[in-house]
Every structure is written in C-alpha cells, then in structure tokens.
Design a protein around this motif. Structure first.
Motif, mmCIF file in Angstrom:
data_model
loop_
_atom_site.group_PDB
_atom_site.id
_atom_site.type_symbol
_atom_site.label_atom_id
_atom_site.label_comp_id
_atom_site.label_asym_id
_atom_site.label_seq_id
_atom_site.Cartn_x
_atom_site.Cartn_y
_atom_site.Cartn_z
ATOM 1 N N ILE A 107 50.497 8.341 58.970
ATOM 2 C CA ILE A 107 50.864 7.546 57.548
ATOM 3 C C ILE A 107 49.462 6.571 57.304
ATOM 4 O O ILE A 107 48.929 6.507 56.351
ATOM 5 C CB ILE A 107 51.927 6.772 57.335
ATOM 6 C CG1 ILE A 107 52.187 5.643 58.334
ATOM 7 C CG2 ILE A 107 53.284 7.585 57.001
ATOM 8 C CD1 ILE A 107 53.413 4.850 58.109
ATOM 9 N N SER A 108 48.912 6.081 58.448
ATOM 10 C CA SER A 108 47.795 5.226 58.396
ATOM 11 C C SER A 108 46.716 5.912 57.926
ATOM 12 O O SER A 108 45.640 5.544 57.116
ATOM 13 C CB SER A 108 47.427 4.243 59.559
ATOM 14 O OG SER A 108 47.172 4.963 60.759
ATOM 15 N N SER A 109 46.322 7.106 58.422
ATOM 16 C CA SER A 109 45.172 8.069 57.985
ATOM 17 C C SER A 109 45.296 8.249 56.467
ATOM 18 O O SER A 109 44.239 8.318 55.817
ATOM 19 C CB SER A 109 45.361 9.445 58.932
ATOM 20 O OG SER A 109 45.123 9.067 60.225
ATOM 21 N N ASN A 132 44.031 5.014 55.048
ATOM 22 C CA ASN A 132 42.803 4.939 54.970
ATOM 23 C C ASN A 132 41.901 5.606 54.237
ATOM 24 O O ASN A 132 40.998 5.163 53.459
ATOM 25 C CB ASN A 132 42.221 5.123 56.446
ATOM 26 C CG ASN A 132 42.847 4.000 57.315
ATOM 27 O OD1 ASN A 132 43.262 2.912 57.029
ATOM 28 N ND2 ASN A 132 42.668 4.396 58.780
ATOM 29 N N ALA A 133 42.269 7.009 54.102
ATOM 30 C CA ALA A 133 41.607 7.825 53.324
ATOM 31 C C ALA A 133 41.541 7.429 51.687
ATOM 32 O O ALA A 133 40.706 7.398 50.799
ATOM 33 C CB ALA A 133 42.114 9.357 53.565
ATOM 34 N N THR A 188 36.255 16.814 48.852
ATOM 35 C CA THR A 188 36.263 15.533 50.026
ATOM 36 C C THR A 188 37.630 15.299 50.590
ATOM 37 O O THR A 188 37.362 15.355 52.094
ATOM 38 C CB THR A 188 35.853 14.227 49.332
ATOM 39 O OG1 THR A 188 34.810 14.568 48.339
ATOM 40 C CG2 THR A 188 35.366 13.318 50.198
ATOM 41 N N TYR A 209 38.149 18.326 52.998
ATOM 42 C CA TYR A 209 37.161 18.350 54.260
ATOM 43 C C TYR A 209 37.664 17.381 55.395
ATOM 44 O O TYR A 209 37.609 17.409 56.555
ATOM 45 C CB TYR A 209 35.686 18.094 53.901
ATOM 46 C CG TYR A 209 35.384 19.627 53.428
ATOM 47 C CD1 TYR A 209 34.941 20.572 54.156
ATOM 48 C CD2 TYR A 209 34.970 19.492 51.887
ATOM 49 C CE1 TYR A 209 34.497 21.667 53.625
ATOM 50 C CE2 TYR A 209 34.321 20.641 51.623
ATOM 51 C CZ TYR A 209 33.944 21.646 52.390
ATOM 52 O OH TYR A 209 33.429 22.916 51.895
ATOM 53 N N LEU A 210 37.946 16.051 54.802
ATOM 54 C CA LEU A 210 38.198 15.017 55.719
ATOM 55 C C LEU A 210 39.300 15.108 56.458
ATOM 56 O O LEU A 210 39.495 14.993 57.684
ATOM 57 C CB LEU A 210 38.309 13.565 54.957
ATOM 58 C CG LEU A 210 37.012 12.967 54.372
ATOM 59 C CD1 LEU A 210 37.581 12.011 53.301
ATOM 60 C CD2 LEU A 210 35.993 12.368 55.157
ATOM 61 N N ILE A 212 38.718 17.543 59.134
ATOM 62 C CA ILE A 212 37.850 16.944 60.447
ATOM 63 C C ILE A 212 38.642 16.013 61.300
ATOM 64 O O ILE A 212 38.923 16.301 62.506
ATOM 65 C CB ILE A 212 36.878 15.811 59.827
ATOM 66 C CG1 ILE A 212 35.793 16.675 59.213
ATOM 67 C CG2 ILE A 212 36.376 14.888 60.770
ATOM 68 C CD1 ILE A 212 34.892 15.750 58.319
ATOM 69 N N LEU A 213 39.850 15.188 60.700
ATOM 70 C CA LEU A 213 40.938 14.517 61.634
ATOM 71 C C LEU A 213 41.785 15.475 62.110
ATOM 72 O O LEU A 213 42.225 15.153 63.231
ATOM 73 C CB LEU A 213 41.547 13.581 60.412
ATOM 74 C CG LEU A 213 40.814 12.450 60.024
ATOM 75 C CD1 LEU A 213 41.819 11.387 59.461
ATOM 76 C CD2 LEU A 213 39.780 11.798 60.888
ATOM 77 N N LEU A 234 48.027 16.191 58.896
ATOM 78 C CA LEU A 234 46.961 15.501 58.453
ATOM 79 C C LEU A 234 46.082 16.141 57.404
ATOM 80 O O LEU A 234 45.733 15.032 56.462
ATOM 81 C CB LEU A 234 46.238 15.424 59.966
ATOM 82 C CG LEU A 234 46.402 14.336 60.851
ATOM 83 C CD1 LEU A 234 45.798 14.465 62.286
ATOM 84 C CD2 LEU A 234 46.005 12.834 60.435
ATOM 85 N N VAL A 255 45.862 13.201 54.207
ATOM 86 C CA VAL A 255 44.581 12.893 54.032
ATOM 87 C C VAL A 255 43.994 13.337 52.593
ATOM 88 O O VAL A 255 43.535 12.588 51.687
ATOM 89 C CB VAL A 255 43.643 13.092 55.086
ATOM 90 C CG1 VAL A 255 42.152 12.947 54.606
ATOM 91 C CG2 VAL A 255 44.040 12.430 56.320
ATOM 92 N N THR A 273 43.411 10.790 49.588
ATOM 93 C CA THR A 273 42.167 10.694 48.763
ATOM 94 C C THR A 273 42.447 10.708 47.382
ATOM 95 O O THR A 273 41.867 10.104 46.501
ATOM 96 C CB THR A 273 41.510 11.887 49.494
ATOM 97 O OG1 THR A 273 41.156 11.438 50.784
ATOM 98 C CG2 THR A 273 40.066 11.795 48.886
#
Lengths: 436, 436
Positions: B299-301, B304-305, B337, B340-341, B344-345, B378, B382, B386
C-alpha cells in the motif's frame, strides 16, 4: 493596447507545445511579433529556437538578449553547441557571457548582469544626468540606479534617477549619493539573494567580490523567476521526485521515469523493512488476526502526521523563519503538538471501534482491549511521526543535504517501521494473557 | 557600506522573535535605525508595532508606507482596530486606503498602488521630463514609468524615463509613447498577475477597469512577495495541513493544532475504510498469514507513486503548464509511466522475496507463488496510484477546489483501500487451490 492577438494566443499555448510545434509556430509569426515574443521565452526555448534557425537569423535573435540571459541560454543547451551560439555574438558580448559562465548557475554571479551604469563620484548633478541620458541609448540592464565607483572599481554608493532629479544642480554625485548600499557577495546562493531583494524593496542589488569591487547587478525581475523555480524544485522534491529540468508536458517519458523511478525504488527498498518487521510478528498475527485490521490505519496516521510536520518545517527553513539552532524549540513544540494530535485521533479511533462493535460485533470478545491497543498505539505513532517528521529536515540540512528531500513519502516510509513496532509492542502489553 | 549592524542583526533574528520581543527590540532602536527597518517588515509586524505605540509616533510610522502597504496592514489587524490606524493617516491617504480595501486581498486591485505618474499626451518631451522631475519629490510608487491618460482616464500608452531621455526634444508624449501596453484587469487573480509581470519583464503593470480606465499599478517588488506566499500556501496544503497565517515560530500551539488536526482527522476517518477492507479479508488472512507481511510494502508503494504524480501535476497547474483540457494527454502519459514504474518495483520485489527465501526460507512452501502475488499486485497498485494521483488535482479544480489540496497524505489515503483490494484480488487468483 495589447500586443497582437497572435502573439498573445501563442504565449498562452506555449507551455503546452512540444519543441517542433513551437518552432513551427514561431517561424509562422511576423518578424515584428517574433521580436516581441522571443525575449519573453524561457532560456531553454530561446536556445532551441536559436539553434534551429540559420546563422544570420540567429544573430538577430541573440542580440535581443542581455549577457545574463545569454549565459542562461548557454547553460540550457548541450556543451558542443556552445561554440555555435557564441559565434553569433559580437566580441564584447561574447567576452561578457564567457565571464558569467564561470559562476555557478545558482549563485549571485550566475544571475547578475555586467551591464550597469557606472558614475564617477566627482561628477556634478547635471553631468551625471547627461551621462545617464547617454546610457539610456546603450544596452544596460537598468538606468534607474547609477553605481558610484572609485578608480579601483570599489562601490562607494548609489544614486537613483529620482535622487538626481531632486538634487540641487551645484552638488556632486558624492554629495548626493546614498552610502548605505545593500550589496551581495558574488558567491551568495540565489535563494539568499532573493530574500535580500525582497526585504530591501530595491529594483536591483549590486554584486561585489571579496575585495568590495563591483562585478554586476541582479535585478528584481530575475528574482521573480528564481523564487518561482526554487519553489518548484522544493515542491517536486517534497513530493518524492527528483526536480524536473523542463515543464511537465515537455518532459519525455524517459526523463519522467528517470526523475521518479530512483526515489520510488529507494523508498521501496526502505519500506522492505516493514516486511521484516511484519515477519517478526507472524506469531502474534497468527494468534490474533484481528490485529491486522488496523495495521494500515495506524501506520498511515503516523505517516500523515509526519508529512505535515516535515512540510511545515521545510518551508519555514526555506523562508529563513527557522534556523538549525532553533531545533530544540521545534522539538518542544512538535512533541506537544504530536501528543495532542495523537490523543485526538485516539479518541476518534476508540469511538469508532466501540460503535462498530456494538453495532456489528466485528472484533470478537476482546474488542475493548483491542480498542485500547489501537488508541494507545495511535498516541505513540502520531507523536513519534510528528517528532520524526519535524527533525528529519534539520538532520538533512546538518548533513549538508537539501531539507526538501524530507518528502512526505520519505517520512511516511521512515515512520511505517516504527509504527509497526509501536503497535505490536502496545498489543503485547495490553493483550498479554488474553489474545496474545 | 552596509546598514548599521544593529538593524542588520535585528533583521536576521526578526522571523524567530515573538511579538513582545519584537516590540521591545524595535523600541530599543535609534529613530534612524527604526526608520530604516519599519518599511521592510511584514504587514502583520507593522500593524502590531503601530498599534503598540502612542498615536503621535504611530502617525510617524504609518506615513512611511504607501497606500497599498497600508491596506495590507489593515487587512492584518482586527476590524475593530481599523479606526485607530485610519485616524493616524492624513485625509487623502485615508481615502486611497479605503478605496483599496474594497478589493479582494488576492486580486490585482488589492495589490495595486493608486500612486503612479500620469502624463498628458500633448505634453512635449522637455515638459514631460520636468513633470516627472517634480513627481520625484512626491510620494509616488515609481517614477520610471509615466502613464499617458486621456480626459476620461483611459490608458493610451506609457513612456519610460529612458524613452524621454532618448527622444528628440521637439516631439510630444503621444509621438514617443509606447502603445503596446501590457495591462491587467482589476479583478485578475494575483497568481495570474505574477505570471504576466514575470513574462513581461516590466517593473510595473497598470491595472484597468472594465472600461479601460486606469486604476493603479502593481510593481514587481510586490510580486516577489506574492509568488513566495502563494508557493508557501501550496506547499503547506500539499503537506496535508491548512495554510498557516503566520510564520512557523509565530504560530501558537492552538493555531498549529487547528491547522493540522482537521485534515489529520479527515484523513484518519477516510483511512478507516482500510479497516473495513481488512475486516472483509480476515478469512484469507487467517488461512495465509504470510500475506500480511507485504501489506505495508504494497500500500505504501501505491501511495508514494500517487504522491509523486499529484505533486508534479499540482505544480504544473499552478505554473500554467497544464490546463484542465490537457487531462487526456496526462492520463496517457501517467498510464505509461505508472506501468513502467510498477514493473520496475515488481522486479525488485520479486528478486527480494526469492533471495530471502533462498537464504532464510522465510515464506513457506509456496514462496514462488507469494512472490508472484506481490509482483503482480505491485504493477496494479503503482499504476493505479499514479493514475489516481495525477487525476485528483484535475478533479479538484473541476469541482472548484484548489488542486493543491490533493496532498500526498490525501492521495496515499485514497490509494490505500484500493491497494488492499488489488492485493487480495491478485492473491485470490494466484493462490487459489494452494494457500487460499
């Protein structure tokens, strides 16, 4: 009254156009319109347009810019393109621009213009006025202030046009000049220069070197850009991204990923500590699954309280309202604030759990103790989050980093692990012998 | 060269002093020092000091301020103290200040000064210069621009001191004036006025009413303050607090709690939805406790995004780089974006779980499937974070709110509930028949 509507509408649309569209639109303008628009564009756009047009035309555009703006343009283009742009300048301007490029982009020397009006102290008022009048034909940054220099270029004082207008004609410049001149050293940080100008209400401040020799002036219109772009940089860092070099819609997908993926991955790696903490408490969780219900609520409350505190302090430090040495005053304020905020949330949380339990019997036979665990943890987590969030900007500045890097996501990530530890520690105390 | 060190040191310490300390320090200054310091203080401090001193002295201090600054001072003090301050002004100034108070604090009319230099179009150049010279003795905001008005006060053009200096003496003002004048309407928002001045590189812009009659000028030094305080307000909102009225150290504990507790409680109440979501998944959690390990991480990811995206867009909107109608372009950029992010995570997360499993056997027999669940979630969380973070500022503006209210904590709270739903939905698909 207004500039022709084509320039106006292009100026409106400009920030949202891509480079090729900008080039096309610019080339479609009448020469008169283009002359009006070009000097008002960003240094990045000026560089792009100048490089895209033939050398003869390039010369025309670049001549519109004073040396400090030209130095900004050069800082925006690739180093291998510097020669091309420098060739389009006349020799004296080229020398001025080269001298400015020796300064850092973010310091007074990098902002200043070397074109200011020098006045000799022994001139009489009418001579000084005639001299200013001749300067109005030259390309100087401002004719409103005349800087009075001795033979060694040391700054003695300043006269304004208004001072000369108002002074008796028989006086000399030395007699009518103001000697209490606010000046800034050439290596002063641009944020600091902005504060000096904002507080002094001057149109321009002189920049002097370590020996008091005058090097140039920074004008207030440059400062508006500085204040705006420093705020943008801080805001972007505080949101947990690297600062963008370009406006949002001009940033390529790759550039966007580059500025965001780095911080996101760092935060993700730090947040993995929560996985370790959670793994550590798997035994407790298996025995009391009801505890998991409140995990997101508790850790996010700590993160929210922390990002409030860090945001307020980052901004207060940027505005010079709070210094490093004020840290202890801030600790005491934030401890008190954090405890009060924690108690407020604890009361709301307690009420919510008891009401839900009465209505739906959601939380099992030990609901009262669970409510107490949540409330107690909230006080601890919110107080800790507030304190940590307020101290992180101090710590970062002390270590030589930008306090604005204490972004809301960074603070939340830091606080999450401690939030879990606080929650399970309180649970172990309150629920020992019942659920645990 | 510099102002006396006592004024300088007091100016340095000023933002960190409390009102009584300020009053004492100010009264300890020599009259000459006090005269230098007073006009550079904030409107709030000017009001406080003026009210604290006897009426005769008050008159002296307030006479130092132009009418637009006096209007700011009145806006900072309690309404019942207006009379006291207005009485200290001479009659014409009082009338000017009253007229300015009719405008909103945040619009061009509220920023402008009514004291500018009017020039008649039929004057000849030497007459105009002599007229400007006489004005230099008067208390006008700037003598650098002369505004050319007809009988009906309509703005025809502008002449600068430099223009007059450079013009042949036989010409009239009408012949040498510039007619392409940038002006702003009296009700234009101050952020917009700041953009106009920053783009135009002017020292002042005229303010006109709906009929084109000139009302006053806004000068560039006022704009530095506007840009600075608008950025502060946005930053504070983006950190999840109400904007503070006063500098950090001047805000009382009660004022601090008031600006922070409200938002914190709202966020806490919204975050309670996560407790409902978690309660809904208690069955799954009891069967697969290992899933709880990654809840904070996931949830924090997303949060943050999301706060990265909302921060970038709030600032881009504040700078006019992105408009409401650009929303679809932003959706497409942020979708790409975010994906992709997320990938990556997901790769980092996958690697971390597999390495930990190989080293410590932390996650049981189905570690591979758990890793797959985390990675899949994820990407979803994310990407969703975003997209949600980027659209929230648009939604808020569309509904008439300030986009800056889309604070990092607000976005994180919104994203948390969906993050949990995504995580458990992916888990149900991947782990059906094994852990679930």
């Amino acid at each position: 009254m207004d500039a022709p509507s084509t320039v106006e509408s292009l100026r409106e649309a400009w920030p949202r156009l891509q480079d090729p569209e900008r080039l096309e639109a610019f080339q479609a303008l009448s020469p008169a319109d283009a002359l009006v628009l070009f000097p008002t564009l960003s240094a990045y756009a000026q560089g792009m347009l100048a490089l895209a047009c033939p050398p003869t035309e390039r010369r025309l555009w670049l001549r519109l810019l004073p040396p400090d703006d030209l130095a900004d343009v050069l800082q925006e283009v690739e180093p291998e393109e510097h020669v091309e742009l420098l060739q389009a300048l006349d020799a004296p301007t080229r020398a001025e621009v080269r001298a400015l490029l020796a300064y850092g982009e973010d310091e007074a020397g990098g902002l200043m213009s070397p074109r200011y009006v020098r006045v000799r102290p022994e001139l009489r008022v009418p001579e000084a006025m005639a001299y200013l009048r001749r300067q109005a034909h030259e390309r100087v940054e401002t004719v409103y202030y005349g800087y009075v220099l001795d033979q060694g270029q040391h700054l003695l004082g300043v006269v304004t046009v208004a001072d000369l207008f108002a002074a008796p004609v028989e006086r000399t410049v030395r007699e009518v000049m103001r000697t209490e001149v606010v000046s800034v050293p050439e290596d002063m940080d641009q944020e600091h220069v902005a504060r000096v100008i904002a507080e002094s209400d001057l149109l321009a401040v002189p920049v002097v070197d370590a020996e008091g020799r005058m090097k140039g002036i920074v004008t207030v219109d440059d400062i508006v850009d500085v204040v705006q772009s420093e705020a943008t940089e801080d805001i972007q860092k505080m949101g947990g991204t690297a600062a963008l070099d370009r406006p949002y819609l001009q940033t390529s997908l790759l550039g966007m990923l580059r500025s965001r993926a780095g911080w996101l991955a760092v935060l993700f790696l730090s947040e993995m500590l929560t996985a370790s903490a959670m793994a550590h408490y798997q035994g407790e969780i298996a025995r009391a699954v009801v505890l998991t219900i409140f995990i997101p609520l508790i850790i996010s409350s700590g993160g929210n309280a922390g990002s409030q505190a860090s945001t307020l302090l980052i901004r207060a430090m940027a505005l010079g309202e709070v210094r490093l040495r004020d840290w202890w005053r801030v600790v005491r304020r934030e401890m008190a604030t954090g405890l009060y905020l924690g108690v407020i949330l604890a009361c709301i949380g307690l009420l919510r759990i008891l009401v839900w339990e009465a209505a739906f019997h959601s939380y099992g036979e030990h609901a009262g103790l669970v409510a107490l665990t949540v409330a107690g943890s909230l006080v601890g987590v919110v107080a800790w989050g507030t304190l940590a969030g307020s101290m992180l900007p101090f710590l970062l500045r002390r270590l030589g980093f930008d306090p604005a890097s204490a972004s809301a996501p960074f603070v939340a990530t830091l606080v999450d692990v401690f939030g879990l530890v606080i929650y399970f520690s309180v649970a172990e105390i309150v629920l020992r012998g019942t659920l645990l």
